[in-house]
Design an enzyme around this catalytic site. Sequence first.
Site, PDB file in Angstrom:
ATOM      1  N   HIS A  72       0.814  -1.214   0.000  1.00 21.12           N
ATOM      2  CA  HIS A  72       0.000   0.000   0.000  1.00 21.12           C
ATOM      3  C   HIS A  72       0.851   1.268   0.000  1.00 21.12           C
ATOM      4  O   HIS A  72       0.403   2.299  -0.494  1.00 21.12           O
ATOM      5  CB  HIS A  72      -0.940  -0.005   1.213  1.00 21.12           C
ATOM      6  CG  HIS A  72      -2.153  -0.850   1.008  1.00 21.12           C
ATOM      7  ND1 HIS A  72      -3.405  -0.325   0.817  1.00 21.12           N
ATOM      8  CD2 HIS A  72      -2.300  -2.203   0.940  1.00 21.12           C
ATOM      9  CE1 HIS A  72      -4.274  -1.320   0.643  1.00 21.12           C
ATOM     10  NE2 HIS A  72      -3.630  -2.460   0.723  1.00 21.12           N
ATOM     11  N   ASP A  80       7.719   5.998   0.301  1.00 23.12           N
ATOM     12  CA  ASP A  80       8.163   7.117   1.145  1.00 23.12           C
ATOM     13  C   ASP A  80       7.415   7.226   2.473  1.00 23.12           C
ATOM     14  O   ASP A  80       7.438   8.270   3.124  1.00 23.12           O
ATOM     15  CB  ASP A  80       8.034   8.435   0.375  1.00 23.12           C
ATOM     16  CG  ASP A  80       6.581   8.804   0.078  1.00 23.12           C
ATOM     17  OD1 ASP A  80       5.676   7.959   0.282  1.00 23.12           O
ATOM     18  OD2 ASP A  80       6.342   9.947  -0.362  1.00 23.12           O
ATOM     19  N   SER A 199      -1.685 -15.834   0.563  1.00 23.62           N
ATOM     20  CA  SER A 199      -1.524 -17.107   1.260  1.00 23.62           C
ATOM     21  C   SER A 199      -1.697 -16.949   2.769  1.00 23.62           C
ATOM     22  O   SER A 199      -1.993 -17.913   3.477  1.00 23.62           O
ATOM     23  CB  SER A 199      -0.124 -17.655   0.946  1.00 23.62           C
ATOM     24  OG  SER A 199       0.370 -18.452   1.966  1.00 23.62           O
TER      25      SER A 199
END
Length: 331
Positions: A72, A80, A199
């Site tokens: 994300h 950053d 997973s």
Amino acid sequence: MSAKVLFFFALLSFWAVSFRPAFAENEEDPGLVMNFYKDACPQAEDIIREQVRLLYKRHKNTAFSWLRSIFHDCAVESCDASLLLDSTRRALSEKETDRSFGLRNFRYIETIKEAVERECPGVVSCSDILVLSARDGIVALGGPYIPLKTGRRDGRKSRADVLEQYLPDHNESISVVLERFGAMGINTPGVVALLGAHSVGRTHCVKLVHRLYPEVDPALNPEHVEHMLHKCPDAIPDPKAVQYVRNDRGTPMKLDNNYYRNVLDNKGLLIVDHQLATDRRTKPFVKKMAKSQDYFFKEFSRAITILSENNPLTGNKGEIRKQCNVANKHH
């Protein structure tokens, strides 16, 4: 030349060396390098690794959070740590967008930051801590150790306004997913490997009920549907309720290639999981990873490395935040 003049020039030289920025304008930016902190904070990576170990021992779900956080943060324009910033009066936090639904455990990144700050104040960036905690979280989940470069600096603003242009949703088409990650330099086997992160962890019912209600998606394995309906009994689940399905019922706490066997057996929870196993561009790699965990780990390591090096701020760009959730100018 008098002694006073010599002393004056010596003093000027001292000031020039002592008070210049970390990288002068005409000095070459080293970019990302292995063991960037070896001189300024030689214990940094050991401290982060130990904190990840301790936190994982107490809170097993932290490793899922760190793994998801690297996606994300690094996939949205730059690696950053913009993901970690809180909302301000002027800007919405990336953490509070719909696309970030289910992200959590940010306070533990701050725990790691505080431990590093005690050893080396103002040296190690939150973006490097985010990346290295993901690396060490992957190991905690039984995945490969991935040597990653450091030297990132922290951004000063949220990227919530552009987030959806870069970060594919779980239920986007596989074409969109391939395109978004391809723009970062991650090829098709790399994308297939990155989705292997499904997973571990869990999927909230909010994200998958459209495959169950009003009618069950016929592509789903009937045996798995029974379990999904049990876990997600409401067509409109309460987003605040803790209703979810484990991504992998067999080895839910282990990063392994069982995910690929599941999706080939039509047990993928999300649309993208199903398409991964059926699309002609990705299916050959799914089958190969289902047979070989070594191949999965190899491609996963390569893709995580590329992701972690996506357009970082280095040199004099950005800053080293004092707190990971607040840019220094607001601190």
